[in-house]
Design an enzyme around this catalytic site. Structure first.
Site, PDB file in Angstrom:
ATOM      1  N   ASN A 133      -2.059   0.009   7.231  1.00 43.14           N
ATOM      2  CA  ASN A 133      -1.431  -1.306   7.661  1.00 43.14           C
ATOM      3  C   ASN A 133      -0.503  -2.080   6.742  1.00 43.14           C
ATOM      4  OD1 ASN A 133      -3.472  -2.113   6.032  1.00 43.14           O
ATOM      5  ND2 ASN A 133      -4.679  -3.149   7.502  1.00 43.14           N
TER       6      ASN A 133
ATOM      7  N   GLU B  27      -9.021 -11.155  -7.494  1.00 40.60           N
ATOM      8  CA  GLU B  27      -8.238 -10.008  -7.391  1.00 40.60           C
ATOM      9  C   GLU B  27      -7.063 -10.030  -8.305  1.00 40.60           C
ATOM     10  OE1 GLU B  27      -7.341 -10.014  -3.248  1.00 40.60           O
ATOM     11  OE2 GLU B  27      -9.178  -9.064  -2.691  1.00 40.60           O
TER      12      GLU B  27
ATOM     13  N   HIS C 246      -2.145  -5.425   1.510  1.00 33.42           N
ATOM     14  CA  HIS C 246      -3.368  -6.042   1.301  1.00 33.42           C
ATOM     15  C   HIS C 246      -2.835  -7.497   0.873  1.00 33.42           C
ATOM     16  CE1 HIS C 246      -7.163  -7.286  -0.373  1.00 33.42           C
ATOM     17  NE2 HIS C 246      -6.414  -7.926  -1.246  1.00 33.42           N
TER      18      HIS C 246
ATOM     19  N   LYS D 299       0.805  -0.989   0.184  1.00 35.82           N
ATOM     20  CA  LYS D 299       0.073  -0.023   0.085  1.00 35.82           C
ATOM     21  C   LYS D 299       0.889   1.259  -0.052  1.00 35.82           C
ATOM     22  CE  LYS D 299      -3.743  -2.357   2.335  1.00 35.82           C
ATOM     23  NZ  LYS D 299      -4.802  -2.254   3.347  1.00 35.82           N
TER      24      LYS D 299
ATOM     25  N   TYR E 250     -12.271  -3.288  -3.711  1.00 39.18           N
ATOM     26  CA  TYR E 250     -12.858  -3.726  -2.505  1.00 39.18           C
ATOM     27  C   TYR E 250     -14.395  -3.906  -2.492  1.00 39.18           C
ATOM     28  CZ  TYR E 250      -8.514  -2.607  -0.093  1.00 39.18           C
ATOM     29  OH  TYR E 250      -7.220  -2.698   0.457  1.00 39.18           O
TER      30      TYR E 250
HETATM   31  P1  IDP Z   1      -7.673  -6.665   5.762  1.00 39.37           P
HETATM   32  O1  IDP Z   1      -6.782  -5.910   5.032  1.00 39.37           O
HETATM   33  O2  IDP Z   1      -6.746  -7.329   6.921  1.00 39.37           O
HETATM   34  O3  IDP Z   1      -8.104  -8.005   4.746  1.00 39.37           O
HETATM   35  P2  IDP Z   1     -10.274  -5.532   5.578  1.00 39.37           P
HETATM   36  O4  IDP Z   1     -11.310  -6.313   6.886  1.00 39.37           O
HETATM   37  O5  IDP Z   1     -10.495  -6.499   4.103  1.00 39.37           O
HETATM   38  O6  IDP Z   1      -8.965  -6.150   6.251  1.00 39.37           O
HETATM   39  O7  IDP Z   1     -10.431  -4.203   5.259  1.00 39.37           O
HETATM   40  C1  IDP Z   1      -9.768  -3.738   4.439  1.00 39.37           C
HETATM   41  C2  IDP Z   1      -8.879  -2.382   4.817  1.00 39.37           C
HETATM   42  O8  IDP Z   1      -9.673  -1.365   5.356  1.00 39.37           O
HETATM   43  C3  IDP Z   1      -7.894  -2.856   5.978  1.00 39.37           C
HETATM   44  O9  IDP Z   1      -6.680  -3.318   5.689  1.00 39.37           O
HETATM   45  C4  IDP Z   1      -7.749  -1.261   6.570  1.00 39.37           C
HETATM   46  O10 IDP Z   1      -6.821  -0.479   5.901  1.00 39.37           O
HETATM   47  C5  IDP Z   1      -9.083  -0.823   6.416  1.00 39.37           C
HETATM   48  N1  IDP Z   1     -10.061  -0.990   7.830  1.00 39.37           N
HETATM   49  C6  IDP Z   1     -10.829  -2.397   7.989  1.00 39.37           C
HETATM   50  N2  IDP Z   1     -11.243  -2.425   9.122  1.00 39.37           N
HETATM   51  C7  IDP Z   1     -10.919  -1.121   9.696  1.00 39.37           C
HETATM   52  C8  IDP Z   1     -11.396  -0.594  10.849  1.00 39.37           C
HETATM   53  O11 IDP Z   1     -12.099  -0.962  11.837  1.00 39.37           O
HETATM   54  N3  IDP Z   1     -10.616   0.754  10.972  1.00 39.37           N
HETATM   55  C9  IDP Z   1     -10.147   1.333  10.305  1.00 39.37           C
HETATM   56  N4  IDP Z   1      -9.694   0.799   9.190  1.00 39.37           N
HETATM   57  C10 IDP Z   1     -10.239  -0.382   8.847  1.00 39.37           C
HETATM   58 MG    MG Z   2      -9.727  -8.080   3.394  1.00 38.69          MG
END
Ligand code: IDP
Ligand code: MG
Length: 183
Positions: A157, A171, A160, A11, A51
């Site tokens: 974070n 994807e 992805h 990212k 997404y």
């Molecule tokens: P993942 O990346 O661990 O699979 P997902 O639930 O697919 O997590 O969410 C996609 C992205 O959205 C996350 O990587 C993060 O950047 C953001 N995100 C997800 N849940 C939250 C949250 O509760 N607070 C803030 N950002 C979130």
């Molecule tokens: Mg995800």
């Protein structure tokens, strides 16, 4: 066949911090092979389509954030103009689009034994502050959903990674033509 392909995106924060080499090396070191890789600047439309857009995803993401706001004592109606989980989910997606288009990203396909599960294990859970040491998110970030909520953004974070084999197939096709993936 346990040999799988999975999609990884480094990212904008990973690229901006100069962590492309270090993060990629962790996947290679574990025995996964890079079979496709490119750097690009994603458009908002691409991230929007990439997404999920199901009501279920909006509701679940929105509910998680509402819980974080409640714990912080933040009024979601003041901060976001709504306390409806689905509407909050839409705001999260908007912030996700902002994050993922804020700079260049590196998109890659990794191949190996149980690649989907192995990559998720190396990446660690969504919230870096609680990701165990040794995982990419745990070793390179201390961000958390509550801090992100306070600052009106999503969690930064770094990486992805596809969540399931079905998601990985969709994807990979989303970012790569078949001839861009080496045999
Ligand atoms: P993942 O990346 O661990 O699979 P997902 O639930 O697919 O997590 O969410 C996609 C992205 O959205 C996350 O990587 C993060 O950047 C953001 N995100 C997800 N849940 C939250 C949250 O509760 N607070 C803030 N950002 C979130
Ligand atoms: Mg995800």
């Amino acid at each position: 066949m346990p040999i799988e392909k999975t999609l990884v995106i480094l990212k904008p924060d990973a690229v901006a911090r100069g962590l492309v080499g270090e993060i990629t090396a962790r996947f290679e070191r574990a025995g996964l092979r890079i079979v496709a890789m490119k750097m690009l600047r994603a458009t908002p439309e691409q991230i929007e389509r990439f997404y999920p857009s199901s009501e279920e995803w909006f509701r679940s993401a929105g509910s998680k954030l509402l819980k974080a706001y409640q714990e912080l004592g933040i009024d979601p109606r003041k901060r976001l103009g709504t306390d409806d989980p689905v509407e909050v989910g839409h705001k999260i997606k908007e912030n996700l689009v902002k994050y993922m288009t804020s700079g260049p990203i590196v998109v890659m396909v990794l191949k190996g034994n149980r690649a989907v599960e192995v990559v998720r294990k190396l990446v660690g859970p969504t919230a870096p502050h609680s990701a165990p040491p040794g995982t990419i998110r745990g070793d390179y970030s201390v961000d958390s959903p509550d801090l992100a909520a306070e600052e009106g953004r999503v969690v930064y974070n770094l990486v992805h990674a596809s969540d399931s084999l079905a998601e990985a197939e969709r994807e990979i096709k989303f970012w790569f033509r078949e001839e861009e993936i080496v045999a």
